[in-house]
Design a protein around this motif. Structure first.
Motif, mmCIF file in Angstrom:
data_model
loop_
_atom_site.group_PDB
_atom_site.id
_atom_site.type_symbol
_atom_site.label_atom_id
_atom_site.label_comp_id
_atom_site.label_asym_id
_atom_site.label_seq_id
_atom_site.Cartn_x
_atom_site.Cartn_y
_atom_site.Cartn_z
ATOM 1 N N CYS A 50 -7.158 -41.938 -116.037
ATOM 2 C CA CYS A 50 -7.063 -41.863 -114.584
ATOM 3 C C CYS A 50 -8.423 -42.096 -113.940
ATOM 4 C CB CYS A 50 -6.510 -40.510 -114.164
ATOM 5 S SG CYS A 50 -6.281 -40.365 -112.386
ATOM 6 N N SER A 51 -8.472 -43.028 -113.028
ATOM 7 C CA SER A 51 -9.732 -43.342 -112.353
ATOM 8 C C SER A 51 -9.928 -42.537 -111.069
ATOM 9 C CB SER A 51 -9.803 -44.836 -112.039
ATOM 10 O OG SER A 51 -8.740 -45.210 -111.187
ATOM 11 N N ILE A 56 -5.527 -32.040 -113.583
ATOM 12 C CA ILE A 56 -5.332 -30.626 -113.906
ATOM 13 C C ILE A 56 -4.522 -30.457 -115.190
ATOM 14 C CG2 ILE A 56 -3.235 -30.361 -112.520
ATOM 15 C CD1 ILE A 56 -4.273 -27.528 -111.804
ATOM 16 N N ARG A 57 -3.679 -31.430 -115.518
ATOM 17 C CA ARG A 57 -2.855 -31.337 -116.727
ATOM 18 C C ARG A 57 -3.698 -31.479 -117.983
ATOM 19 N NH1 ARG A 57 3.078 -33.006 -115.704
ATOM 20 N NH2 ARG A 57 3.201 -32.897 -113.448
ATOM 21 N N HIS A 64 -8.860 -29.054 -109.885
ATOM 22 C CA HIS A 64 -8.509 -30.455 -110.100
ATOM 23 C C HIS A 64 -7.105 -30.739 -109.589
ATOM 24 C CE1 HIS A 64 -11.568 -30.470 -113.618
ATOM 25 N NE2 HIS A 64 -12.149 -30.755 -112.467
ATOM 26 N N LYS A 65 -6.855 -31.983 -109.233
ATOM 27 C CA LYS A 65 -5.546 -32.387 -108.727
ATOM 28 C C LYS A 65 -4.641 -32.820 -109.872
ATOM 29 C CE LYS A 65 -7.148 -33.853 -104.231
ATOM 30 N NZ LYS A 65 -7.181 -34.903 -103.227
ATOM 31 N N ASP A 66 -3.351 -32.837 -109.580
ATOM 32 C CA ASP A 66 -2.360 -33.310 -110.538
ATOM 33 C C ASP A 66 -2.194 -34.819 -110.312
ATOM 34 O OD1 ASP A 66 -0.290 -33.759 -112.260
ATOM 35 O OD2 ASP A 66 1.148 -32.472 -111.229
ATOM 36 N N TRP A 67 -2.721 -35.610 -111.222
ATOM 37 C CA TRP A 67 -2.675 -37.069 -111.079
ATOM 38 C C TRP A 67 -1.542 -37.694 -111.896
ATOM 39 C CZ3 TRP A 67 -5.082 -38.684 -107.057
ATOM 40 C CH2 TRP A 67 -6.276 -38.083 -106.648
ATOM 41 N N TYR A 68 -0.634 -36.867 -112.427
ATOM 42 C CA TYR A 68 0.474 -37.403 -113.222
ATOM 43 C C TYR A 68 1.274 -38.420 -112.423
ATOM 44 C CZ TYR A 68 5.031 -37.785 -115.394
ATOM 45 O OH TYR A 68 6.188 -38.285 -115.938
ATOM 46 N N HIS A 84 11.218 -35.843 -115.324
ATOM 47 C CA HIS A 84 11.178 -34.865 -116.412
ATOM 48 C C HIS A 84 9.919 -33.998 -116.411
ATOM 49 C CE1 HIS A 84 12.295 -33.259 -120.338
ATOM 50 N NE2 HIS A 84 11.065 -33.436 -120.729
ATOM 51 N N PHE A 85 8.768 -34.544 -116.052
ATOM 52 C CA PHE A 85 7.501 -33.794 -116.130
ATOM 53 C C PHE A 85 7.004 -33.287 -114.771
ATOM 54 C CE2 PHE A 85 7.524 -36.275 -120.045
ATOM 55 C CZ PHE A 85 7.265 -35.282 -120.965
ATOM 56 N N PHE A 86 7.840 -33.285 -113.751
ATOM 57 C CA PHE A 86 7.427 -32.768 -112.439
ATOM 58 C C PHE A 86 7.678 -31.293 -112.356
ATOM 59 C CE2 PHE A 86 7.612 -37.201 -111.061
ATOM 60 C CZ PHE A 86 6.390 -37.280 -110.444
#
Length: 86
Positions: A50-51, A56-57, A64-68, A84-86
């Motif tokens: 991730c750029s 946070i994951r 940190h932010k969730d960049w998923y 599924h991962f939210f």
């Protein structure tokens, strides 16, 4: 941290697999982009590419932010819903 907040690795759009060539940059000039891309080396191990910042994951740091971002082709290939991962 709950299981759903752990890094889903290949199921995230930002995940870089071992052997992938990853360019986490935005270029204003195609010549500059090609020059850098031609010198790029494959990743030695899988990692978050991730750029936008540290996810946070991966860090478990609440600042940190969730960049998923779901990698739909991988999720669909393994029969998982896109949320599924939210």
């Amino acid at each position: 941290m709950s299981d759903e907040m752990k890094c889903p690795k290949k199921y995230c759009f930002h995940w870089v697999e071992q052997g992938d060539i990853h360019m986490p940059f935005v270029f204003s000039d195609v010549k500059k982009a090609m020059n850098v891309a031609n010198k790029a080396k494959p990743a030695l191990k899988g990692h978050c590419g991730c750029s936008f910042g540290i996810c946070i994951r991966e860090s478990s740091d609440s600042s940190h932010k969730d960049w998923y971002e779901p990698n739909e082709p991988e999720l669909e290939k393994d029969g998982l819903p896109t949320d599924h991962f939210f």
